[in-house]
Enzyme design. Structure first.
Site, PDB file in Angstrom:
ATOM      1  N   VAL A  14       0.849  -1.203   0.000  1.00 42.40           N
ATOM      2  CA  VAL A  14       0.000   0.000   0.000  1.00 42.40           C
ATOM      3  C   VAL A  14       0.884   1.252   0.000  1.00 42.40           C
ATOM      4  O   VAL A  14       0.631   2.198  -0.749  1.00 42.40           O
ATOM      5  CB  VAL A  14      -0.939  -0.002   1.232  1.00 42.40           C
ATOM      6  CG1 VAL A  14      -1.732   1.293   1.314  1.00 42.40           C
ATOM      7  CG2 VAL A  14      -1.891  -1.205   1.178  1.00 42.40           C
ATOM      8  N   GLY A 201      -1.156  -9.352  -3.155  1.00 37.28           N
ATOM      9  CA  GLY A 201      -1.191  -8.218  -2.202  1.00 37.28           C
ATOM     10  C   GLY A 201      -2.546  -8.020  -1.553  1.00 37.28           C
ATOM     11  O   GLY A 201      -2.824  -6.967  -0.990  1.00 37.28           O
ATOM     12  N   ASP A 215      -9.645 -10.268  10.310  1.00 44.24           N
ATOM     13  CA  ASP A 215      -9.666  -9.071   9.468  1.00 44.24           C
ATOM     14  C   ASP A 215     -11.116  -8.622   9.241  1.00 44.24           C
ATOM     15  O   ASP A 215     -11.440  -7.433   9.362  1.00 44.24           O
ATOM     16  CB  ASP A 215      -8.966  -9.365   8.138  1.00 44.24           C
ATOM     17  CG  ASP A 215      -9.069  -8.181   7.192  1.00 44.24           C
ATOM     18  OD1 ASP A 215      -8.357  -7.193   7.408  1.00 44.24           O
ATOM     19  OD2 ASP A 215      -9.888  -8.233   6.262  1.00 44.24           O
ATOM     20  N   LYS A 219     -13.231  -5.242  10.668  1.00 45.04           N
ATOM     21  CA  LYS A 219     -14.052  -4.338   9.848  1.00 45.04           C
ATOM     22  C   LYS A 219     -15.474  -4.237  10.413  1.00 45.04           C
ATOM     23  O   LYS A 219     -16.065  -3.155  10.437  1.00 45.04           O
ATOM     24  CB  LYS A 219     -14.079  -4.832   8.403  1.00 45.04           C
ATOM     25  CG  LYS A 219     -12.721  -4.653   7.719  1.00 45.04           C
ATOM     26  CD  LYS A 219     -12.642  -5.419   6.422  1.00 45.04           C
ATOM     27  CE  LYS A 219     -11.292  -5.251   5.756  1.00 45.04           C
ATOM     28  NZ  LYS A 219     -11.005  -6.284   4.773  1.00 45.04           N
TER      29      LYS A 219
HETATM   30  N1  LIG Z   1      -3.263  -4.757   1.045  1.00 44.63           N
HETATM   31  C1  LIG Z   1      -4.563  -4.478   1.031  1.00 44.63           C
HETATM   32  O1  LIG Z   1      -5.309  -4.876   0.153  1.00 44.63           O
HETATM   33  C2  LIG Z   1      -5.138  -3.644   2.117  1.00 44.63           C
HETATM   34  C3  LIG Z   1      -4.384  -3.279   3.196  1.00 44.63           C
HETATM   35  N2  LIG Z   1      -4.937  -2.525   4.182  1.00 44.63           N
HETATM   36  C4  LIG Z   1      -4.105  -2.182   5.305  1.00 44.63           C
HETATM   37  O2  LIG Z   1      -2.997  -1.418   4.838  1.00 44.63           O
HETATM   38  C5  LIG Z   1      -1.891  -1.637   5.710  1.00 44.63           C
HETATM   39  C6  LIG Z   1      -0.664  -1.982   4.880  1.00 44.63           C
HETATM   40  O3  LIG Z   1      -0.888  -3.170   4.174  1.00 44.63           O
HETATM   41  P1  LIG Z   1       0.181  -3.717   3.105  1.00 44.63           P
HETATM   42  O4  LIG Z   1       0.861  -2.573   2.455  1.00 44.63           O
HETATM   43  O5  LIG Z   1      -0.534  -4.681   2.273  1.00 44.63           O
HETATM   44  O6  LIG Z   1       1.221  -4.458   4.061  1.00 44.63           O
HETATM   45  P2  LIG Z   1       2.779  -4.789   3.767  1.00 44.63           P
HETATM   46  O7  LIG Z   1       3.149  -5.915   4.634  1.00 44.63           O
HETATM   47  O8  LIG Z   1       3.014  -4.891   2.297  1.00 44.63           O
HETATM   48  O9  LIG Z   1       3.537  -3.463   4.268  1.00 44.63           O
HETATM   49  C7  LIG Z   1       3.616  -3.102   5.603  1.00 44.63           C
HETATM   50  C8  LIG Z   1       4.682  -2.032   5.745  1.00 44.63           C
HETATM   51  O10 LIG Z   1       4.690  -1.568   7.090  1.00 44.63           O
HETATM   52  C9  LIG Z   1       6.051  -1.556   7.547  1.00 44.63           C
HETATM   53  N3  LIG Z   1       6.045  -1.663   9.001  1.00 44.63           N
HETATM   54  C10 LIG Z   1       5.559  -2.654   9.774  1.00 44.63           C
HETATM   55  N4  LIG Z   1       5.730  -2.349  11.082  1.00 44.63           N
HETATM   56  C11 LIG Z   1       6.343  -1.139  11.106  1.00 44.63           C
HETATM   57  C12 LIG Z   1       6.791  -0.293  12.145  1.00 44.63           C
HETATM   58  N5  LIG Z   1       6.646  -0.619  13.434  1.00 44.63           N
HETATM   59  N6  LIG Z   1       7.392   0.888  11.821  1.00 44.63           N
HETATM   60  C13 LIG Z   1       7.562   1.240  10.528  1.00 44.63           C
HETATM   61  N7  LIG Z   1       7.136   0.471   9.499  1.00 44.63           N
HETATM   62  C14 LIG Z   1       6.551  -0.701   9.788  1.00 44.63           C
HETATM   63  C15 LIG Z   1       6.696  -2.726   6.839  1.00 44.63           C
HETATM   64  O11 LIG Z   1       8.104  -2.581   6.851  1.00 44.63           O
HETATM   65  P3  LIG Z   1       9.079  -3.852   6.614  1.00 44.63           P
HETATM   66  O12 LIG Z   1       8.814  -4.333   5.241  1.00 44.63           O
HETATM   67  O13 LIG Z   1      10.427  -3.260   6.802  1.00 44.63           O
HETATM   68  O14 LIG Z   1       8.708  -4.836   7.688  1.00 44.63           O
HETATM   69  C16 LIG Z   1       6.095  -2.530   5.439  1.00 44.63           C
HETATM   70  O15 LIG Z   1       6.809  -1.490   4.761  1.00 44.63           O
HETATM   71  C17 LIG Z   1      -2.339  -2.709   6.711  1.00 44.63           C
HETATM   72  O16 LIG Z   1      -2.804  -2.098   7.892  1.00 44.63           O
HETATM   73  C18 LIG Z   1      -3.497  -3.377   5.994  1.00 44.63           C
HETATM   74  O17 LIG Z   1      -4.450  -3.937   6.886  1.00 44.63           O
HETATM   75  C19 LIG Z   1      -6.236  -2.096   4.158  1.00 44.63           C
HETATM   76  C20 LIG Z   1      -7.034  -2.391   3.093  1.00 44.63           C
HETATM   77  C21 LIG Z   1      -6.580  -3.228   2.011  1.00 44.63           C
HETATM   78  N1  LIG Z   2      -6.595  -8.387   3.876  1.00 42.38           N
HETATM   79  C1  LIG Z   2      -7.659  -7.471   3.631  1.00 42.38           C
HETATM   80  C2  LIG Z   2      -7.110  -6.226   3.017  1.00 42.38           C
HETATM   81  C3  LIG Z   2      -8.076  -5.133   3.066  1.00 42.38           C
HETATM   82  O1  LIG Z   2      -8.580  -4.731   4.107  1.00 42.38           O
HETATM   83  C4  LIG Z   2      -8.672  -8.087   2.702  1.00 42.38           C
HETATM   84  O2  LIG Z   2      -8.353  -9.119   2.136  1.00 42.38           O
HETATM   85  O3  LIG Z   2      -9.771  -7.532   2.562  1.00 42.38           O
END
Ligand SMILES: NC(=O)C1=CN([C@@H]2O[C@H](COP(=O)(O)OP(=O)(O)OC[C@H]3O[C@@H](n4cnc5c(N)ncnc54)[C@H](OP(=O)(O)O)[C@@H]3O)[C@@H](O)[C@H]2O)C=CC1
Ligand SMILES: N[C@@H](CC=O)C(=O)O
Ligand code: NA
Length: 357
Positions: A14, A201, A215, A219
């Protein structure tokens, strides 16, 4: 006009999509915010004097690591308003929102943890907002789909929510649309499709957080609270887990994924049971506001129902309200993935920048 500064925590699926949308953001006559901080788990990039950084170079940074409380103090002293974008699913970052807000730092986030943990955190967050410390979290439910804004508009204009039902997980939607389609016998084994959802993803950073129903339960907690129910947390109502019993003690996500193929037959039997009745299996959620009941789990649904007909990672949110009583208000579309989630984050950022400018 003082500049607006941006701090970005989390540059995963994201976060990276958010960065590219930020580069193309349309803000009209409003000046774009200046990015002054970016981080991932073990890397941070910033200049002490608040000058702009190039977040895409985070991995080569040697900036000393700031704790969350040091980061809060540093951001609070910036010579302008600050918006923090939390693109992690980290609980400690979520627990810091009240402190960010009390220090005049606005928060924009897709992270569900802050809004679906205990009620005290929810109350602390919303009692800490001010006209210059805002919170936006559209992508915490249904990714970029207008779910939270719709629910807020309904209640703010005096409508009463009776029930919200549907498929609230992109991962679960993709899994069952692929594994148990309306026509044909499905393409692939359960564990293979779980791997595909992770690679696309759609899943949480740890796919067990999707498969255990949490999850969706998070929600539901967010939607229920916005609709007026005092839900204590995602473990305060029935939630069906799809984690095989034998894998409940798996020590890591990779061990879990490695052993999942041994349990493919368990999901096959749900599919076969549904097929015997001429139905398909779907992972369905219901927030019954009228009867104060929330539930999450597998259901066998008719093949011609809107839920059965979903495609890919689509979500569907069916709002039954006093106004929308004879025909419900429906929000449907892609509900997971970096781009559509970042869209909700970027759109929230625009709203925050407009209000703070
Ligand atoms: N993917 C989706 O479809 C959706 C995602 N979301 C939400 O979006 C958020 C991100 O998801 P997504 O991008 O898929 O997850 P990823 O695992 O791809 O990315 C998570 C990121 O957060 C970083 N991170 C984790 N802990 C810390 C910390 N303590 N300090 C700084 N950085 C940190 C990780 O770093 P590193 O890689 O170094 O560990 C990584 O860059 C989540 O909360 C998810 O629930 C919501 C809706 C849909
Ligand atoms: N893991 C979640 C990401 C969005 O919130 C999903 O699959 O819906
Ligand atoms: Na949304």
């Amino acid at each position: 006009m003082a500049p607006i500064y941006l701090a970005i925590i989390g540059l995963g699926g994201v976060g990276k999509a958010f960065l590219s949308q930020l580069a193309a953001l349309q803000l009209g006559s409003i000046t774009k915010p200046t990015v002054i901080f970016a981080s991932r788990s073990s890397k941070q990039l910033y200049n002490k004097d608040y000058t702009s950084i190039d977040a895409s170079t985070l991995d080569s940074s040697s900036s000393p690591l700031l704790s969350l409380s040091d980061l809060t103090s540093w951001l609070a002293s910036a010579p302008g308003k600050v918006i923090l974008v939390d693109n992690t699913s980290n609980q400690d970052v979520a627990d810091s929102y009240p402190s960010f807000l009390e220090n005049g730092i606005s928060v924009v986030t897709p992270n569900k943890k802050a809004f679906s943990s205990n009620l005290k955190l929810w109350d602390d967050i919303f009692s800490s907002t001010t006209p210059s410390a805002l919170i936006y979290h559209e992508s915490s439910v249904g990714a970029g789909l207008p779910v939270i804004s719709t629910l807020k508009d309904l209640t703010a204009t005096g409508d009463q929510i009776t029930k919200i039902q549907g498929v609230f997980s992109g991962t679960m939607s993709f899994l069952f649309n692929t594994f148990s389609p309306v026509s044909g016998s499905g393409s692939g084994k359960w564990s293979e499709i779980v791997s595909q959802a992770k690679d696309a993803g759609f899943t949480e950073p740890d796919p067990r957080d999707d498969l255990n129903g949490m999850d969706v339960a998070r929600k539901c907690t967010i939607l229920a609270r916005l609709a007026g129910l005092k839900v204590e947390g995602p473990d305060s109502f029935p939630v069906q887990s799809l984690i095989p019993k034998a894998l409940e003690s798996a020590s890591s996500a990779s061990e879990f994924m490695q052993k999942l193929p041994e349990h493919d037959q368990e999901m096959e039997s749900y599919k076969e049971d549904a097929a015997k009745q001429g139905k398909v299996v779907r992972f369905v959620a219901s927030v019954d506001v009228q009867n104060n009941k929330v539930s999450v789990g597998l259901e066998m649904v008719e093949k011609d129902s809107p839920i059965a007909g979903l495609k890919g990672s689509d979500n569907i949110f069916v709002f039954h309200t006093k106004r929308y009583s004879s025909s419900p208000l429906v929000v449907q579309g892609s509900g997971a993935g970096g781009e559509v989630t970042a869209m909700g984050v970027s759109a929230d950022l625009i709203k925050a920048v407009e209000r703070l400018s």
